[in-house]
Design an enzyme around this catalytic site. Structure first.
Site, mmCIF file in Angstrom:
data_model
loop_
_atom_site.group_PDB
_atom_site.id
_atom_site.type_symbol
_atom_site.label_atom_id
_atom_site.label_comp_id
_atom_site.label_asym_id
_atom_site.label_seq_id
_atom_site.Cartn_x
_atom_site.Cartn_y
_atom_site.Cartn_z
ATOM 1 N N TRP A 191 0.854 -1.182 0.000
ATOM 2 C CA TRP A 191 0.000 0.000 0.000
ATOM 3 C C TRP A 191 0.904 1.252 0.000
ATOM 4 O O TRP A 191 1.898 1.301 0.721
ATOM 5 C CB TRP A 191 -0.905 0.003 1.240
ATOM 6 C CG TRP A 191 -1.680 1.282 1.345
ATOM 7 C CD1 TRP A 191 -2.824 1.596 0.673
ATOM 8 C CD2 TRP A 191 -1.337 2.431 2.133
ATOM 9 N NE1 TRP A 191 -3.211 2.873 0.985
ATOM 10 C CE2 TRP A 191 -2.322 3.414 1.879
ATOM 11 C CE3 TRP A 191 -0.299 2.737 3.006
ATOM 12 C CZ2 TRP A 191 -2.300 4.666 2.489
ATOM 13 C CZ3 TRP A 191 -0.271 3.990 3.612
ATOM 14 C CH2 TRP A 191 -1.281 4.927 3.349
ATOM 15 N N ASP A 358 -15.993 11.497 -3.010
ATOM 16 C CA ASP A 358 -15.411 10.268 -2.453
ATOM 17 C C ASP A 358 -16.177 9.837 -1.204
ATOM 18 O O ASP A 358 -17.326 10.246 -0.967
ATOM 19 C CB ASP A 358 -13.910 10.516 -2.191
ATOM 20 C CG ASP A 358 -13.070 9.253 -2.242
ATOM 21 O OD1 ASP A 358 -13.190 8.433 -1.315
ATOM 22 O OD2 ASP A 358 -12.297 9.088 -3.199
ATOM 23 N N ASP A 359 -15.553 9.030 -0.402
ATOM 24 C CA ASP A 359 -16.110 8.418 0.804
ATOM 25 C C ASP A 359 -16.759 9.461 1.731
ATOM 26 O O ASP A 359 -16.310 10.604 1.787
ATOM 27 C CB ASP A 359 -14.949 7.742 1.536
ATOM 28 C CG ASP A 359 -15.395 6.708 2.529
ATOM 29 O OD1 ASP A 359 -16.599 6.633 2.807
ATOM 30 O OD2 ASP A 359 -14.523 5.970 3.031
ATOM 31 N N ARG A 438 -10.349 -2.607 8.247
ATOM 32 C CA ARG A 438 -10.234 -1.151 8.315
ATOM 33 C C ARG A 438 -11.246 -0.559 9.298
ATOM 34 O O ARG A 438 -12.401 -0.981 9.331
ATOM 35 C CB ARG A 438 -10.476 -0.584 6.911
ATOM 36 C CG ARG A 438 -10.229 0.892 6.808
ATOM 37 C CD ARG A 438 -10.546 1.399 5.413
ATOM 38 N NE ARG A 438 -10.212 2.801 5.322
ATOM 39 C CZ ARG A 438 -10.724 3.644 4.439
ATOM 40 N NH1 ARG A 438 -11.581 3.213 3.539
ATOM 41 N NH2 ARG A 438 -10.385 4.899 4.431
ATOM 42 N N LYS A 474 -16.369 5.579 -8.640
ATOM 43 C CA LYS A 474 -15.086 5.119 -8.091
ATOM 44 C C LYS A 474 -15.419 3.933 -7.203
ATOM 45 O O LYS A 474 -16.051 4.098 -6.159
ATOM 46 C CB LYS A 474 -14.415 6.250 -7.297
ATOM 47 C CG LYS A 474 -13.134 5.839 -6.592
ATOM 48 C CD LYS A 474 -12.417 7.033 -5.950
ATOM 49 C CE LYS A 474 -11.207 6.576 -5.158
ATOM 50 N NZ LYS A 474 -10.470 7.688 -4.537
ATOM 51 N N TRP A 475 -15.021 2.745 -7.634
ATOM 52 C CA TRP A 475 -15.382 1.488 -6.947
ATOM 53 C C TRP A 475 -14.170 1.066 -6.118
ATOM 54 O O TRP A 475 -13.163 0.651 -6.670
ATOM 55 C CB TRP A 475 -15.734 0.450 -8.013
ATOM 56 C CG TRP A 475 -16.075 -0.926 -7.539
ATOM 57 C CD1 TRP A 475 -15.352 -1.736 -6.719
ATOM 58 C CD2 TRP A 475 -17.249 -1.686 -7.897
ATOM 59 N NE1 TRP A 475 -15.986 -2.936 -6.545
ATOM 60 C CE2 TRP A 475 -17.145 -2.945 -7.260
ATOM 61 C CE3 TRP A 475 -18.351 -1.436 -8.710
ATOM 62 C CZ2 TRP A 475 -18.114 -3.942 -7.413
ATOM 63 C CZ3 TRP A 475 -19.307 -2.434 -8.858
ATOM 64 C CH2 TRP A 475 -19.193 -3.662 -8.212
ATOM 65 N N ASP A 476 -14.307 1.149 -4.816
ATOM 66 C CA ASP A 476 -13.179 0.902 -3.915
ATOM 67 C C ASP A 476 -13.283 -0.495 -3.303
ATOM 68 O O ASP A 476 -14.363 -1.129 -3.328
ATOM 69 C CB ASP A 476 -13.217 1.975 -2.807
ATOM 70 C CG ASP A 476 -11.855 2.297 -2.229
ATOM 71 O OD1 ASP A 476 -10.922 1.508 -2.434
ATOM 72 O OD2 ASP A 476 -11.736 3.340 -1.557
ATOM 73 N N ASN A 478 -11.366 -2.084 0.204
ATOM 74 C CA ASN A 478 -10.321 -1.804 1.182
ATOM 75 C C ASN A 478 -10.051 -2.930 2.168
ATOM 76 O O ASN A 478 -9.585 -2.682 3.279
ATOM 77 C CB ASN A 478 -10.675 -0.521 1.948
ATOM 78 C CG ASN A 478 -10.538 0.713 1.078
ATOM 79 O OD1 ASN A 478 -9.480 0.973 0.536
ATOM 80 N ND2 ASN A 478 -11.623 1.446 0.902
ATOM 81 N N ASP A 546 -2.586 5.325 -3.309
ATOM 82 C CA ASP A 546 -3.020 6.385 -2.389
ATOM 83 C C ASP A 546 -1.887 7.362 -2.126
ATOM 84 O O ASP A 546 -2.114 8.447 -1.589
ATOM 85 C CB ASP A 546 -3.467 5.775 -1.051
ATOM 86 C CG ASP A 546 -4.930 5.355 -1.101
ATOM 87 O OD1 ASP A 546 -5.622 5.731 -2.054
ATOM 88 O OD2 ASP A 546 -5.365 4.642 -0.177
#
Ligand code: DGJ
Length: 743
Positions: A191, A358-359, A438, A474-476, A478, A546
């Site tokens: 990462w 975003d988030d 997370r 935007k397909w994340d 995590n 990131d």
């Protein structure tokens, strides 16, 4: 070329030969059967397909002339099995291993039927093999693209046995590589440091490149590799074999070097903790291994990957990518209407074309204030966004830009309404405590479960039916698989969890693409966790990392460009000190690095000075001029940051060589450094090119060659001297971007 008439002749000769030689004659004599021939633009693959014998490689190399076809086998053919099966005469690693219903662990795969299909784009070869003792079939496929230099190969394993067959290994392909001074170039990282290049010679033993994340597969090792066949890897010379496993999940690439003249390269889904069972009538298709050959070094192999990707493998590979602002590093979870509107206005004023929220925009019972809750509850947080999503879509329209939105559909938090309703939908070992990721509460949904697949599809479908104005997702993703167990899979099928996950993922993506073919979708996965050709047919691009620090991005983007074209590589200008490494680099440097990929921004524009805004506005306008060359041109990597020469440099040339864009970044800042003068590449030697510097920082003195013309031959033999030393113009990290326009 294999056409129908040739095929008939070939089949006839195979039958005659088999009748004379006996179906499974051993040992093998020199094969006089006309080989099967597959051609791409510059590459030829010859295979020997004799009925009753295993399919074998005869030749893989530069495109053969018809004159040489007859002689190839006498010159010393490859003579290696195409799909080596475990159990009979196996010594050096096999592509497939099964346990038959009666416990027999051996497999033989003699050829029994060959078919070819010609389409305007490609030749598809299909060779069916069958175990002589068992109702077990393996069909081997090769698809040779005619317009680009790429061959895809995969297999389909099918059982007709009464009792279930266990697949213990099920690679996509095996390729023989002649021993010599062969070097592998591949990517590793973690990462915030994805896509780092490693180059190593192949020595005795096994080189194993693998990834076992379960969900994403490119944070650490990547599923792609290049082999420089004639010595230490060179960017613009030498023969290179490149290969990419087109898969989104756990994989292994192995190069086994024993005592033979050939390295055996094997690539496939990782069989670690992952066996498959085939009941009667069931089949399994392995992912494609795409491979290419270049005689123009590593950069040449990259160009082959890029051409193939844009033409055949990436969603909307022929469409220019928009310049966007993403909200994450600008506001993190602090989403609100006024803030989003301000960011949209600011990016529009700078000439951007898209804003991505975003988030942090969702959650009702559990509003998403940080990363410890709400994944799964994809309803708008009315406290943050009282007028909902449509208001934002409309606001974007008022600013004259498109609107995009972030989701993480494969995941949940244990603090969510979804988890309260469906605790059985997550991946976790049965009866054990839930392993959370997370935010201390994240879990992975069990995509092998059709009910979960429906739910994930509906997340996108609901958003898109309610707000058809959304243009970008935007397909994340995590989290990795941390605890092995599925409440959906039967006890004797738990070992299929990883593979069923990715089959479920593919099924959902297929449904989304069938209904929303025009939507732009980014594959993000804690940064660059999903840079792979398994997902790119559905996704337009991926988030490289990131880590947006310009210096570290030079290294990451360099490595990533080995296999992926710039249209797929999201590359954003961010604020300083950088949020990951706290490095301070000049805005010009950050722009110059971001401009070498799919340009975007990842910051809060309201924190910028008017001068910075003006500089970005100018850079965006300039990027629009060079966008066709950057996004669709040919990449030539010139000086590698990994070679420790104090600089890195690359360029893109338009296909018709009418223009080029040259990048030069200083990566070391010591007084008395002497950097190499960079020779350019890929230009038309006979044309004159005028040089214009882009992204000039305020007050920067013009370069001595600004507006001057040089022949392509001169630029490729000599390059242009970049200003060295230190001055007010050239403090800290210096960089230059030149646009070269042919007269
Ligand atoms: C990880 C991604 O890589 C970031 O860009 C951002 O979208 C965050 N997730 C949001 O949680």
């Amino acid at each position: 070329m294999i056409n129908q008439r040739n095929m008939k002749k070939l089949l006839l000769s195979i039958l005659l030969l088999a009748a004379g030689a006996g179906a499974f004659a051993q040992p093998r004599a020199l094969d006089t059967t006309p080989p099967l021939r597959l051609d791409t633009k510059n590459m030829t693959l010859l295979l020997s397909a004799r009925e009753g014998q295993a399919l074998r490689y005869v030749y893989l190399g530069e495109r053969l002339s018809d004159k040489d076809l007859a002689g190839v086998r006498y010159a010393g053919a490859l003579n290696a099995e195409v799909y080596p099966a475990y159990g009979q005469r196996t010594m050096q690693g096999d592509a497939v291993a099964v346990t038959h219903g009666d416990g027999n662990m051996s497999l033989e795969l003699p050829v029994r039927e060959i078919r070819t299909e010609e389409t305007p784009d490609a030749t598809l070869l299909r060779v069916e093999t069958k175990d002589p003792l068992y109702e077990f079939y393996v069909t081997i496929f090769f698809k040779a693209w005619k317009d680009v230099d790429m061959i895809e190969t995969w297999t389909e394993l099918r059982s007709g046995e009464k009792k279930p067959v266990t697949l213990r290994r099920f690679d996509s392909a095996a390729l023989p590589i002649r021993v010599g001074d062969v070097w592998a170039s591949h990517l590793y990282g973690t990462w915030a440091n994805e896509g780092r290049l490693v180059q190593e010679p192949l020595t005795r033993g096994t080189l194993k490149i693998e990834n076992k994340d379960g969900v994403r597969n490119s944070h650490t090792s990547h599923a792609e590799v290049m082999f420089s066949l004639d010595g230490k890897p060179q960017e613009n010379s030498g023969t290179v074999l490149g290969a990419a496993l087109c898969y989104s999940g756990n994989f292994h690439l192995e190069v086994i070097t024993g005592d033979s003249d050939y390295h055996r390269f094997l690539a496939g889904i990782s069989p670690d903790n992952s066996t498959l069972t085939l009941s009667r009538g069931e089949s399994f298709r392995t992912p494609e291994l795409a491979f290419t050959l270049s005689t123009e070094g590593l950069s040449g192999a990259s160009r082959n990957f890029h051409d193939w990707a844009r033409a055949h493998r990436i969603a909307h590979g022929d469409k220019e990518r928009k310049i966007l602002l993403n909200s994450w590093e600008g506001v993190y979870f602090d989403i609100n209407e006024a803030g989003m509107d301000q960011m949209m206005g600011d990016i529009a004023a700078m000439g951007g074309e898209l804003f991505v929220m975003d988030d942090g925009w969702f959650g009702d019972k559990y509003p998403r204030k940080n990363d410890s809750s709400s994944l799964g509850d994809w309803v708008v947080d009315r406290n943050k966004l009282p007028h909902g999503i449509q208001w934002l879509v409309d606001a974007a329209g008022r600013h004259g830009i498109d609107f995009g939105i972030w989701i993480e559909p494969e995941m949940a938090n244990t603090v969510s309404e979804l988890y309260e309703k469906h605790p059985d939908w997550i991946i976790n070992a049965p009866d054990r405590s839930v392993v959370q990721g997370r935010g201390g509460t994240q879990v992975v949904l069990d995509l092998g479960n059709p009910a979960v697949q429906d739910y994930v599809f509906r997340i996108v479908d609901d958003l898109m039916t309610q707000y058809p104005g959304i243009k970008y997702i935007k397909w994340d993703a995590n989290m990795n698989v941390s605890s092995h167990g599925s409440s959906y899979l039967k006890a004797d099928r738990q070992s299929e969890l990883y593979i069923r996950y990715h089959q479920g993922f593919a099924a959902v993506c297929d449904r989304i693409r069938a209904k929303y073919p025009d939507l732009t979708i980014q594959a993000c996965a804690s940064g660059g966790g999903r840079a792979n050709y398994g997902v790119l047919p559905w996704f337009d691009e991926f988030w490289v990392s990131d880590n947006t620090d310009a210096l570290q991005r030079i290294y990451m983007q360099w490595g990533t460009s080995y296999f992926f074209p710039s249209i797929a590589m999201a590359s954003h200008i961010s604020a300083v000190p950088n949020h990951t490494v706290y490095r301070v680099t000049p805005l010009k440097y950050r722009i110059d690095v971001a401009m070498s990929g799919r340009l975007g921004m990842e910051l809060q524009p309201k924190d910028m000075t008017p001068e910075e805004i003006a500089q970005c506005k100018q850079a965006i306008a300039e990027y629009k001029q060079i966008r066709p060359t950057v996004q669709f041109g040919d990449l030539y990597r010139l000086v590698s940051p990994y070679d420790n020469r104090g600089i890195a440099s690359l360029m893109y040339c338009a296909k018709d060589k009418s223009e080029a864009v040259f990048y030069w970044w200083r990566i070391e800042n010591f007084y008395d450094s002497h950097f190499p003068r960079v020779k350019m590449a890929g230009l038309d030697p006979d044309r004159m090119y005028t040089a214009y510097e882009l992204d000039k920082a305020p007050g920067q003195r013009p370069l001595s060659f600004e507006g001057k013309s040089f022949s392509g031959a001169f630029l490729m033999a000599n390059g242009l001297e970049m200003p060295g030393g230190f001055s007010r113009d050239l403090t800290g990290y210096a960089s230059r971007v030149l646009r070269l326009v042919a007269e």
